[in-house]
Design a protein around this motif. Structure first.
Motif, PDB file in Angstrom:
ATOM      1  N   THR A 264       0.818  -1.216   0.000  1.00 27.55           N
ATOM      2  CA  THR A 264       0.000   0.000   0.000  1.00 27.55           C
ATOM      3  C   THR A 264       0.847   1.260   0.000  1.00 27.55           C
ATOM      4  O   THR A 264       0.461   2.263  -0.586  1.00 27.55           O
ATOM      5  N   LYS A 265       2.015   1.205   0.653  1.00 28.39           N
ATOM      6  CA  LYS A 265       2.852   2.420   0.709  1.00 28.39           C
ATOM      7  C   LYS A 265       3.223   2.903  -0.685  1.00 28.39           C
ATOM      8  O   LYS A 265       3.098   4.068  -1.006  1.00 28.39           O
ATOM      9  N   TYR A 266       3.689   1.955  -1.516  1.00 27.36           N
ATOM     10  CA  TYR A 266       4.046   2.302  -2.888  1.00 27.36           C
ATOM     11  C   TYR A 266       2.854   2.907  -3.596  1.00 27.36           C
ATOM     12  O   TYR A 266       2.952   3.850  -4.359  1.00 27.36           O
ATOM     13  N   PHE A 267       1.698   2.276  -3.337  1.00 29.30           N
ATOM     14  CA  PHE A 267       0.522   2.652  -4.090  1.00 29.30           C
ATOM     15  C   PHE A 267       0.063   4.048  -3.769  1.00 29.30           C
ATOM     16  O   PHE A 267      -0.237   4.823  -4.659  1.00 29.30           O
ATOM     17  N   VAL A 268       0.016   4.343  -2.486  1.00 27.86           N
ATOM     18  CA  VAL A 268      -0.476   5.652  -2.093  1.00 27.86           C
ATOM     19  C   VAL A 268       0.337   6.717  -2.812  1.00 27.86           C
ATOM     20  O   VAL A 268      -0.193   7.678  -3.346  1.00 27.86           O
ATOM     21  N   LYS A 269       1.679   6.503  -2.866  1.00 28.26           N
ATOM     22  CA  LYS A 269       2.515   7.503  -3.511  1.00 28.26           C
ATOM     23  C   LYS A 269       2.450   7.413  -5.037  1.00 28.26           C
ATOM     24  O   LYS A 269       2.132   8.375  -5.719  1.00 28.26           O
TER      25      LYS A 269
ATOM     26  N   ALA B  80      -9.532  14.381   2.921  1.00 27.71           N
ATOM     27  CA  ALA B  80      -8.103  14.644   2.715  1.00 27.71           C
ATOM     28  C   ALA B  80      -7.566  15.553   3.796  1.00 27.71           C
ATOM     29  O   ALA B  80      -6.468  15.340   4.333  1.00 27.71           O
ATOM     30  N   ILE B  81      -8.354  16.585   4.153  1.00 30.49           N
ATOM     31  CA  ILE B  81      -7.914  17.505   5.206  1.00 30.49           C
ATOM     32  C   ILE B  81      -7.807  16.760   6.535  1.00 30.49           C
ATOM     33  O   ILE B  81      -6.855  16.942   7.291  1.00 30.49           O
ATOM     34  N   THR B 161     -10.189   9.443  -3.869  1.00 34.70           N
ATOM     35  CA  THR B 161     -10.157  10.878  -4.154  1.00 34.70           C
ATOM     36  C   THR B 161      -9.439  11.619  -3.027  1.00 34.70           C
ATOM     37  O   THR B 161      -8.615  12.497  -3.272  1.00 34.70           O
ATOM     38  N   ALA B 162      -9.744  11.222  -1.789  1.00 35.48           N
ATOM     39  CA  ALA B 162      -9.093  11.860  -0.642  1.00 35.48           C
ATOM     40  C   ALA B 162      -7.578  11.669  -0.712  1.00 35.48           C
ATOM     41  O   ALA B 162      -6.821  12.597  -0.412  1.00 35.48           O
ATOM     42  N   LEU B 163      -7.139  10.480  -1.110  1.00 36.41           N
ATOM     43  CA  LEU B 163      -5.694  10.229  -1.197  1.00 36.41           C
ATOM     44  C   LEU B 163      -5.048  11.101  -2.274  1.00 36.41           C
ATOM     45  O   LEU B 163      -3.938  11.597  -2.098  1.00 36.41           O
ATOM     46  N   VAL B 164      -5.752  11.268  -3.383  1.00 31.97           N
ATOM     47  CA  VAL B 164      -5.222  12.127  -4.448  1.00 31.97           C
ATOM     48  C   VAL B 164      -5.074  13.551  -3.949  1.00 31.97           C
ATOM     49  O   VAL B 164      -4.028  14.192  -4.121  1.00 31.97           O
ATOM     50  N   PHE B 165      -6.126  14.058  -3.285  1.00 35.32           N
ATOM     51  CA  PHE B 165      -6.072  15.421  -2.760  1.00 35.32           C
ATOM     52  C   PHE B 165      -5.013  15.540  -1.661  1.00 35.32           C
ATOM     53  O   PHE B 165      -4.353  16.568  -1.534  1.00 35.32           O
ATOM     54  N   LEU B 166      -4.885  14.472  -0.871  1.00 36.99           N
ATOM     55  CA  LEU B 166      -3.888  14.481   0.204  1.00 36.99           C
ATOM     56  C   LEU B 166      -2.493  14.662  -0.381  1.00 36.99           C
ATOM     57  O   LEU B 166      -1.682  15.433   0.149  1.00 36.99           O
ATOM     58  N   ALA B 167      -2.214  13.956  -1.475  1.00 33.62           N
ATOM     59  CA  ALA B 167      -0.913  14.100  -2.130  1.00 33.62           C
ATOM     60  C   ALA B 167      -0.686  15.557  -2.512  1.00 33.62           C
ATOM     61  O   ALA B 167       0.431  16.071  -2.415  1.00 33.62           O
ATOM     62  N   GLY B 168      -1.758  16.234  -2.927  1.00 32.28           N
ATOM     63  CA  GLY B 168      -1.647  17.642  -3.271  1.00 32.28           C
ATOM     64  C   GLY B 168      -1.445  18.517  -2.033  1.00 32.28           C
ATOM     65  O   GLY B 168      -0.652  19.451  -2.042  1.00 32.28           O
ATOM     66  N   LEU B 169      -2.168  18.181  -0.952  1.00 36.13           N
ATOM     67  CA  LEU B 169      -2.049  18.969   0.286  1.00 36.13           C
ATOM     68  C   LEU B 169      -0.639  18.907   0.851  1.00 36.13           C
ATOM     69  O   LEU B 169      -0.125  19.881   1.398  1.00 36.13           O
ATOM     70  N   GLN B 170      -0.018  17.730   0.695  1.00 35.37           N
ATOM     71  CA  GLN B 170       1.282  17.536   1.334  1.00 35.37           C
ATOM     72  C   GLN B 170       2.412  18.326   0.687  1.00 35.37           C
ATOM     73  O   GLN B 170       3.453  18.504   1.303  1.00 35.37           O
ATOM     74  N   LEU B 198      -4.139  26.606  -4.096  1.00 40.81           N
ATOM     75  CA  LEU B 198      -2.993  25.765  -4.433  1.00 40.81           C
ATOM     76  C   LEU B 198      -3.415  24.362  -4.855  1.00 40.81           C
ATOM     77  O   LEU B 198      -2.703  23.664  -5.554  1.00 40.81           O
ATOM     78  N   LEU B 199      -4.591  23.953  -4.389  1.00 35.00           N
ATOM     79  CA  LEU B 199      -5.068  22.611  -4.725  1.00 35.00           C
ATOM     80  C   LEU B 199      -5.861  22.607  -6.034  1.00 35.00           C
ATOM     81  O   LEU B 199      -6.177  21.563  -6.583  1.00 35.00           O
ATOM     82  N   LYS B 200      -6.179  23.790  -6.507  1.00 34.95           N
ATOM     83  CA  LYS B 200      -7.081  23.905  -7.651  1.00 34.95           C
ATOM     84  C   LYS B 200      -6.676  23.076  -8.878  1.00 34.95           C
ATOM     85  O   LYS B 200      -7.529  22.413  -9.462  1.00 34.95           O
ATOM     86  N   PRO B 201      -5.394  23.096  -9.271  1.00 32.78           N
ATOM     87  CA  PRO B 201      -5.040  22.303 -10.457  1.00 32.78           C
ATOM     88  C   PRO B 201      -5.366  20.818 -10.294  1.00 32.78           C
ATOM     89  O   PRO B 201      -5.924  20.199 -11.199  1.00 32.78           O
ATOM     90  N   ILE B 202      -5.050  20.272  -9.113  1.00 31.61           N
ATOM     91  CA  ILE B 202      -5.330  18.845  -8.875  1.00 31.61           C
ATOM     92  C   ILE B 202      -6.826  18.599  -8.852  1.00 31.61           C
ATOM     93  O   ILE B 202      -7.321  17.624  -9.419  1.00 31.61           O
TER      94      ILE B 202
END
Lengths: 278, 279
Positions: A264-269, B80-81, B161-170, B198-202
């Motif tokens: 999962t770690k790889y995946f999340v990133k 995500a937040i 979706t939350a994980l995608v946004f989280l990647a952007g938040l980080q 800042l998150l808008k593009p994602i």
């Protein structure tokens, strides 16, 4: 200030727990339903803790009527070659995109991006004609040939990111020393990109394992059904045995989740960034 | 000796696969959509547009898609937040968010079909226990079936979706928040003035991906309701599938498939443009 902080923490934990309950509950419910007797399921109020315990649904599943093992074998026969084809093709293409001197690279990467956005339901009618043209209707080979078009684009995308992240100096040094492109790829780049390739492989396998609409359209006889078709047929009857369906769901998901848990770690990133970045 | 560029060989297999199993089939189906009884004609499209089901399913598909996009993105951003906060076990919770996404559509649909079961389902029972309703709810009655399908699909996609946004938040630099804090900005102001822009593009890119995926969604609704009851959940992909494969009207089905792809293509091109701009 301190109380404020505590208050915030309580809210966070509360929200996290609510989220997790909503997330996990369907799996829990299917899991315990698979051990309930048919009578409890059909006649009693649903309980969160089962009153009865039986393994009958699992026995039925592997019987001559429901043939779970037969469908699982078909799914495996399709998913393994699809995984190998996807890895081979997308590793080469991703490396070409990341490092190759290719004219029209941009056009090619746009084509990959567009095919990544193409959903299986857009493909089902067009591919059906190809299946007929090749004489592969109701043939698992038809699935093996068509599934990679669903898996390859995303794998290329993910792997390209991996290849780009490898420092180019290592490769250039080897090329200067007179090594061929192929040598550089197999001896230097591939070992470094192994985690990415592994992830792409698992992802392809799970995608093939889960694919439904193409199989639904291209496979007619139940001797060739893949697992998703088999499962869908369990609820296509008037008198649905929900204990049995629950057992099937649980067994279906178990291997995928076991294989995935350590990854999962790889995946999340890899996936989330790969999904939006180019 | 001229040096041969072997780099082309690397992308050749992928190119071949895309040509045979993507480009050629699409051309084939376009040609096929203009042929009826060995004549080149527009008859198939005329038939499609004369079928009221086409427009009703198209309208329904937009309802379904917009409902999904709004809830997945809205809830996903909130989640995500939440996942971006510091608490014990946060990385384990993040990993768990992948589970619905890893599950097959078929399994997701089956699980919820069982949970939403009219008489033996747990959802009805729990809602009655809490006191939200006094009589059993039939989640797949004509007036609510589409909503139930949306709930299931939102459940499946919101965590990812939350994980995608989280990647952007980080990747938002922390010092922005710190200086805003010094300036006395409230939580709400920080969200509006820093996080959202800042998150808008994602968000834009992911909204397009979600739109395309949902617009062409088939499996969850197919298993949950099969398009019914009546036509309550008959989405365009289901209309296309039944016309082609159950009624065997291949030319008409081809025409619907072409129209569906064309409508998606608008959003796909938008996506490629947006993605290129953010590069």
């Amino acid at each position: 200030m301190k109380i404020n902080h505590l208050f915030k923490l309580v809210i966070i934990y509360f929200l996290v727990i609510v989220t997790l309950v909503i997330l996990i509950f369907p799996y829990y419910w299917v899991f315990i339903s698979s051990f309930k007797s048919t009578i409890e399921i059909a006649t009693e109020e649903p309980r969160l803790i089962p009153r009865t315990f039986t393994l009958k649904h699992y026995e039925d599943l592997f019987g001559s009527v429901y043939k779970f093992h037969h469908y699982a074998l078909n799914s495996l026969i399709v998913s393994l070659p699809v995984t190998i084809i996807s890895i081979l093709i997308s590793t080469l293409a991703a490396y070409g995109l990341a490092r190759g001197r290719i004219k029209g690279k941009r056009a090619f990467s746009n084509a990959v991006l567009l095919s990544y956005l193409t959903e299986p339901s857009m493909l089902v009618v067009p591919l059906f004609f190809i299946i007929l043209l090749f004489g592969l209707y109701n043939n698992l080979i038809g699935l093996i040939l068509t599934y990679p078009i669903v898996t390859i684009p995303f794998c290329i995308w993910m792997l390209r990111e991996f290849f780009i992240s490898i420092p180019i100096e290592i490769e250039e040094a080897a090329l200067v020393d007179g090594a061929s492109r192929l040598h550089v790829l197999t001896k230097i780049v591939l070992p470094l990109a192994a985690p990415g390739i592994f992830t792409a492989g698992i992802w392809s396998f799970v995608t093939a394992w889960n694919e439904f609409i193409l199989a639904l359209a291209f496979i007619a006889g139940l001797e060739n059904w893949t697992l998703p078709l088999g499962l869908a047929s369990y609820v296509a009857v008037y008198d649905i045995d929900w204990g049995l369906v629950s057992a099937a769901c649980f067994l279906y998901e178990l291997p995928a989740l076991i294989v995935f848990a350590p990854l999962t770690k790889y995946f999340v990133k890899g996936l989330t960034l790969g999904a939006v970045k180019r | 000796m001229p040096k041969i560029n072997y780099d082309y060989l690397l992308i050749m297999p992928a190119l071949l696969w895309i040509a045979i199993f993507l480009i050629f089939p699409f051309f084939y189906v376009i040609v096929n959509s203009f042929i009826y009884k060995n004549n080149v004609t527009l008859d198939n499209y005329v038939t499609v547009f004369k079928t009221p089901r086409f427009f009703s399913s198209l309208y329904r598909t937009f309802l379904w898609t917009i409902g999904n996009v709004v809830f997945q993105l809205g809830l996903g951003l909130g989640l995500a937040i939440l996942l971006n906060q510091n608490f014990k076990g946060v990385s384990a919770v993040r990993s768990l968010m992948l589970i619905p996404w890893l599950s097959s559509n078929v399994i997701v649909a089956l699980q919820w079909k069982w949970i939403f079961h009219g008489t033996c389902g747990i959802a009805t029972k729990l809602l009655m226990d809490i006191g939200i309703t006094s009589s059993p709810i039939s989640f797949f009655a004509p007036n609510v079936a589409l909503l139930s399908c949306i709930i299931v699909n939102v459940w499946r996609w919101t965590p990812f979706t939350a994980l995608v946004f989280l990647a952007g938040l980080q990747v938002i630099p922390l010092h922005l928040y710190e200086s805003a804090l010094i300036d006395g900005a409230s939580v709400f102001q920080r969200f509006l003035k820093i996080t959202l822009p800042l998150l808008k593009p994602i968000i834009a890119v992911w909204a397009l991906i979600t739109f395309i995926r949902t617009f062409n969604g088939f499996e969850i609704v197919w298993i949950l309701t099969g398009g019914g009851p009546g036509e309550a959940t008959l989405l365009l992909p289901i209309h296309m599938y039944t016309t082609t494969f159950l009624l065997g009207r291949f030319n008409e089905g081809s025409a619907i498939s072409v129209l569906m792809t064309l409508m998606s293509a608008i959003f796909m091109i938008l996506y490629v443009r947006t993605a290129q701009r953010s590069e």
